[in-house]
Write an enzyme that holds these catalytic residues in place. Structure first.
Site, PDB file in Angstrom:
ATOM      1  CB  SER A 106      30.631  47.535 -20.431  1.00  0.00           C
ATOM      2  OG  SER A 106      29.609  47.448 -19.291  1.00  0.00           O
ATOM      3  CG  MET A 135      31.364  38.433 -10.726  1.00  0.00           C
ATOM      4  SD  MET A 135      30.209  39.340  -9.889  1.00  0.00           S
ATOM      5  CE  MET A 135      28.910  38.478  -9.161  1.00  0.00           C
ATOM      6  NE  ARG A 136      37.741  34.992  -7.361  1.00  0.00           N
ATOM      7  CZ  ARG A 136      37.476  33.210  -7.370  1.00  0.00           C
ATOM      8  NH1 ARG A 136      37.348  33.074  -6.218  1.00  0.00           N
ATOM      9  NH2 ARG A 136      37.164  31.951  -7.961  1.00  0.00           N
ATOM     10  CG  ASN A 181      31.865  47.428  -5.396  1.00  0.00           C
ATOM     11  OD1 ASN A 181      32.164  46.476  -6.436  1.00  0.00           O
ATOM     12  ND2 ASN A 181      30.543  46.782  -5.092  1.00  0.00           N
ATOM     13  CG  HIS A 202      25.892  46.686  -5.333  1.00  0.00           C
ATOM     14  ND1 HIS A 202      26.077  45.608  -5.123  1.00  0.00           N
ATOM     15  CD2 HIS A 202      24.623  46.697  -4.833  1.00  0.00           C
ATOM     16  CE1 HIS A 202      25.426  44.497  -5.110  1.00  0.00           C
ATOM     17  NE2 HIS A 202      24.366  45.279  -4.550  1.00  0.00           N
TER      18      HIS A 202
HETATM   19  C1  GRF Z   1      28.028  46.489 -12.948  1.00  0.00           C
HETATM   20  O1  GRF Z   1      26.544  46.643 -13.328  1.00  0.00           O
HETATM   21  C2  GRF Z   1      28.945  46.339 -11.603  1.00  0.00           C
HETATM   22  O2  GRF Z   1      28.161  47.745 -10.997  1.00  0.00           O
HETATM   23  C3  GRF Z   1      28.395  45.463 -11.488  1.00  0.00           C
HETATM   24  O3  GRF Z   1      28.974  44.650 -12.122  1.00  0.00           O
HETATM   25  C4  GRF Z   1      28.257  44.898 -13.221  1.00  0.00           C
HETATM   26  C5  GRF Z   1      29.565  44.958 -14.117  1.00  0.00           C
HETATM   27  O4  GRF Z   1      29.951  45.003 -15.548  1.00  0.00           O
HETATM   28  N1  GRF Z   1      29.530  45.324  -9.716  1.00  0.00           N
HETATM   29  P1  GRF Z   1      30.328  45.212 -16.331  1.00  0.00           P
HETATM   30  O5  GRF Z   1      31.495  43.962 -16.471  1.00  0.00           O
HETATM   31  O6  GRF Z   1      30.963  46.861 -15.999  1.00  0.00           O
HETATM   32  O7  GRF Z   1      29.898  45.519 -17.664  1.00  0.00           O
END
Ligand code: GRF
Length: 190
Positions: free
Chosen positions: A14, A91-92, A108, A110
């Site tokens: 998203s 996720m890495r 990034n 977070h």
């Molecule tokens: C987000 O909440 C971001 O802060 C975290 O992972 C989520 C990713 O959401 N790092 P999306 O895949 O962009 O919907």
């Protein structure tokens, strides 16, 4: 020349879509030229197709090491002349090879007010700690876990809401804040 960014994501995407749309609508003066995704079949890959963004989708297990897949990523970023890399649910942990070439140009997002609640499951950690102020952080990526210099943050108060509702509010903020920060950073680098 048009500014060129890349977005790395592993899942839903998203935030990827929010940034790409901001570029396509002229709210960010840049083009997203590449999605890097380490999860074949992730929803973000479909979004990239729909939005006309080229993607590099890989499985880490098809490479002999992290250094090897990161070298391929660097090659593609260089080839596409990318000047800013935005991690959005990637996720890495970013390793030495990618940092060696792009440190200072990787950011990034977070879902907590760093330095609280680093790492995975940040929202769950905050919820379990009973905090009443939640938020979002955008920061530079370095070799630490979610510890690079903070660029911007947004906070909101929440009490008695479900974790699902808090997550929705986090996403609403992210989708506004991330494009805004990307636009500002590119302007500063001009
Ligand atoms: C987000 O909440 C971001 O802060 C975290 O992972 C989520 C990713 O959401 N790092 P999306 O895949 O962009 O919907």
């Amino acid at each position: 020349m048009q500014r060129r960014i890349a977005i790395f994501a592993s899942g839903e995407g998203s935030n990827f879509e929010a940034i790409v749309r901001a570029c396509q609508q002229g709210r960010i003066d840049a083009e997203c030229v590449l999605l890097v995704c380490d999860k074949p079949g992730a929803k973000v890959v479909e979004r990239a197709e729909r939005l006309g963004v080229e993607s590099f989708v890989f499985s880490a297990r098809d490479f002999e090491s992290k250094a090897a897949y990161e070298a391929e990523i660097v090659r593609r970023l260089d080839e596409a002349q990318v000047e800013l890399v935005c991690l959005a649910g990637y996720m890495r942990i970013v390793g030495e090879v990618l940092l060696g070439s792009y440190e200072g140009r990787i950011i990034n997002i977070h879902p907590s007010l760093l330095p609280s609640f680093r790492g995975a499951r940040a929202l769950e950690q905050a919820f379990e700690a009973g905090v009443k102020v939640f938020g979002v952080t955008i920061h530079y990526v370095d070799s630490s876990l979610d510890g690079g210099a903070i660029i911007d943050q947004r906070a909101f108060h929440s009490e008695g809401e479900s974790i699902e509702r808090v997550e929705e509010r986090i996403h609403e903020i992210e989708h506004l804040l991330y494009p805004e920060v990307v636009g500002k950073l590119l302007n500063c680098k001009q």
